[in-house]
Design an enzyme around this catalytic site. Structure first.
Site, PDB file in Angstrom:
ATOM      1  N   GLY A   1       5.215   5.497  -5.011  1.00 62.44           N
ATOM      2  CA  GLY A   1       6.359   4.941  -4.529  1.00 62.44           C
ATOM      3  C   GLY A   1       6.629   4.616  -3.121  1.00 62.44           C
TER       4      GLY A   1
ATOM      5  N   PRO B   1      -5.651  -1.225  -6.428  1.00 66.87           N
ATOM      6  CG  PRO B   1      -4.437  -2.736  -7.077  1.00 66.87           C
ATOM      7  CD  PRO B   1      -4.313  -1.719  -6.271  1.00 66.87           C
TER       8      PRO B   1
ATOM      9  CG  HIS C   1      -3.735 -11.843  -1.951  1.00 68.95           C
ATOM     10  ND1 HIS C   1      -4.843 -11.433  -2.924  1.00 68.95           N
ATOM     11  CD2 HIS C   1      -3.384 -10.886  -1.344  1.00 68.95           C
ATOM     12  CE1 HIS C   1      -4.882 -10.147  -2.976  1.00 68.95           C
ATOM     13  NE2 HIS C   1      -3.928  -9.775  -2.117  1.00 68.95           N
ATOM     14  CB  SER C   2       0.258 -17.477  -0.043  1.00 69.60           C
ATOM     15  OG  SER C   2       0.467 -17.618  -1.645  1.00 69.60           O
TER      16      SER C   2
ATOM     17  CB  ILE D   1      -0.138   5.367  -3.087  1.00 64.29           C
ATOM     18  CG1 ILE D   1      -1.301   4.351  -3.183  1.00 64.29           C
ATOM     19  CG2 ILE D   1      -0.473   6.648  -2.987  1.00 64.29           C
ATOM     20  CD1 ILE D   1      -2.020   4.352  -4.460  1.00 64.29           C
TER      21      ILE D   1
ATOM     22  CG  HIS E   1      -2.191  -0.876   0.803  1.00 67.41           C
ATOM     23  ND1 HIS E   1      -3.379  -0.398   1.199  1.00 67.41           N
ATOM     24  CD2 HIS E   1      -2.344  -2.128   0.702  1.00 67.41           C
ATOM     25  CE1 HIS E   1      -4.186  -1.563   1.063  1.00 67.41           C
ATOM     26  NE2 HIS E   1      -3.652  -2.571   0.730  1.00 67.41           N
TER      27      HIS E   1
ATOM     28  CB  SER F   1       3.522   8.941   1.658  1.00 65.92           C
ATOM     29  OG  SER F   1       3.238   7.665   0.706  1.00 65.92           O
TER      30      SER F   1
END
Length: 395
Positions: A116, A206, A236-237, A114, A110, A120
């Site tokens: 790089g 996404p 997502h594992s 956004i 995340h 932030s």
């Protein structure tokens, strides 16, 4: 940085140079990546499947070099214990809270996706700061307290030296290892942003409801092709997905009052058994179609409300292997998130799902490369940015 890891990285670089001379050669057991993965830090066996073409690899190496003053072992003189402190602190927290692994992995995605890898996402709302934490996709992010602990340890040893951006990517790498994924070398020397990008986080991340076209478009906008997109989503594992992200798939897909037909029927019953209480409590105000929304992100791991019913992403057990279960589940119609299952609907993405499902070592190699690329995405280097003393606020 211990001698073995330094030696491993030197072998990695030397092998890259050798591979660039072989324009059309396929990767085999004597290749540059096989040399690197023979290091003691690798958990993956070797594979004879071709890796990247030379032109593709040339692009990746060039990308590393354009990262300003980033370099390997950046803190060797200013804070030689830095990476060891990060590693040991993450592992100590993991002993008490294994959930740190998916939390930090999601946090780095995340942040880097956004504007790089600039930390932030760690900034709290303050005067002039429209915090990314308050954007809908980030409301369920966790792990900020873990970063605070690591930063505190580093400030005691080397005050004002190690950036929060470097802490985040290095801690995420350690999390990947703890989750059963591969080690990958990282350059350091990132600087921290003095800005936060709430609006971009709201609309650019996404979504769990994205179809394959939107998924690939969003990743392509950050420079990732289909192969890299599919490998990154292998994260997502691990972690936990909460029912609010999948209820419409289970009961009212597309406003039809029926489940998503792409879900395996037996798996549908399993998911419903886990999420039945959530469904019952929400039927009076059920929403219609699962339209893409900025209110949730594709990496819906480790959601904020622990009390909510949920399902472990590695629902068949942690011993099933990082990446292996995820891709094999997609081929069986057992993807938990709609966006995950959509990877099998695309020609190129579906090809890579099949490849990773049948070759765990190929996935580990590709995932390592994709994480290196993600960790170098649009970084700030001196004299831009700053090194925050507190990761939550600008100095």
């Amino acid at each position: 940085m211990d001698f073995t890891r330094k030696l491993s990285f030197l072998v990695f670089l030397l092998s890259v140079l050798i591979s660039l001379k072989n324009q059309n050669a396929e990767t085999n057991k004597g290749s540059w990546f096989s040399s690197y993965y023979s290091s003691p830090f690798s958990k993956a066996p070797l594979s004879s499947r071709p890796m990247f073409t030379t032109s593709k690899m040339g692009m990746k190496i060039q990308e590393f070099h354009i990262s300003g003053s980033l370099r390997y072992d950046y803190y060797n003189e200013s804070c030689p214990q830095a990476e060891q402190i990060i590693k040991s602190t993450v592992r100590e927290i993991y002993k008490l809270k294994p959930s740190i692994a998916p939390q930090l992995l999601r946090l780095v995605f995340h942040d880097c996706f956004i504007e790089g890898c600039d930390a932030s996402v760690l900034l709290d709302p303050h005067d002039g700061i429209d915090s990314e934490k308050e954007s809908p996709p980030n409301e369920s992010l966790k792990g900020f307290d873990h970063i605070d602990i690591i930063k505190s340890e580093l400030e005691e040893t080397c005050p004002g030296v190690v950036s929060c951006a470097d802490i985040l990517v290095l801690a995420a790498r350690e999390s990947v290892l703890l989750a059963g994924g591969p080690f990958y070398p990282l350059y350091t020397g990132r600087r921290d942003s003095t800005l936060s990008y709430s609006e971009e986080a709201t609309y650019d991340l996404p979504s769990p409801q994205d179809d394959v076209v939107k998924i690939t478009e969003k990743f392509e906008s950050r420079g990732f092709d289909e192969r890299e997109t599919v490998s990154l989503l292998g994260a997502h594992s691990t972690g936990m997905i909460h029912c609010k992200f999948i209820l419409n798939r289970l009961y009212n897909f597309g406003g039809t009052n029926r489940p998503d037909p792409s879900i395996d029927p037996e798996f549908l019953n399993l998911l419903r058994s886990q999420c039945i209480s959530n469904h019952v409590s929400s039927t009076r105000s059920a929403s219609p179609a699962p339209t893409p929304s900025p209110s949730s992100s594709i990496s819906g791991l480790s959601s904020a409300l622990i009390q909510e019913p949920g399902l472990k992403m590695d629902y068949e057990g942690s011993g099933s292997g990082f990446g292996t279960l995820y891709y094999r589940s997609l081929l069986r119609g057992r993807g938990i998130l709609y966006a995950d299952q959509q990877l099998t609907a695309g020609g190129d993405t579906g090809t890579w799902v099949q490849a990773y499902a049948s070759d765990a070592s190929l996935f580990q190699r590709d995932f390592a490369m994709a994480m290196m690329k993600l960790s170098n995405h649009r970084v700030l280097t001196a004299p831009l940015g700053q090194v925050r003393s507190d990761c939550r606020k600008i100095d």
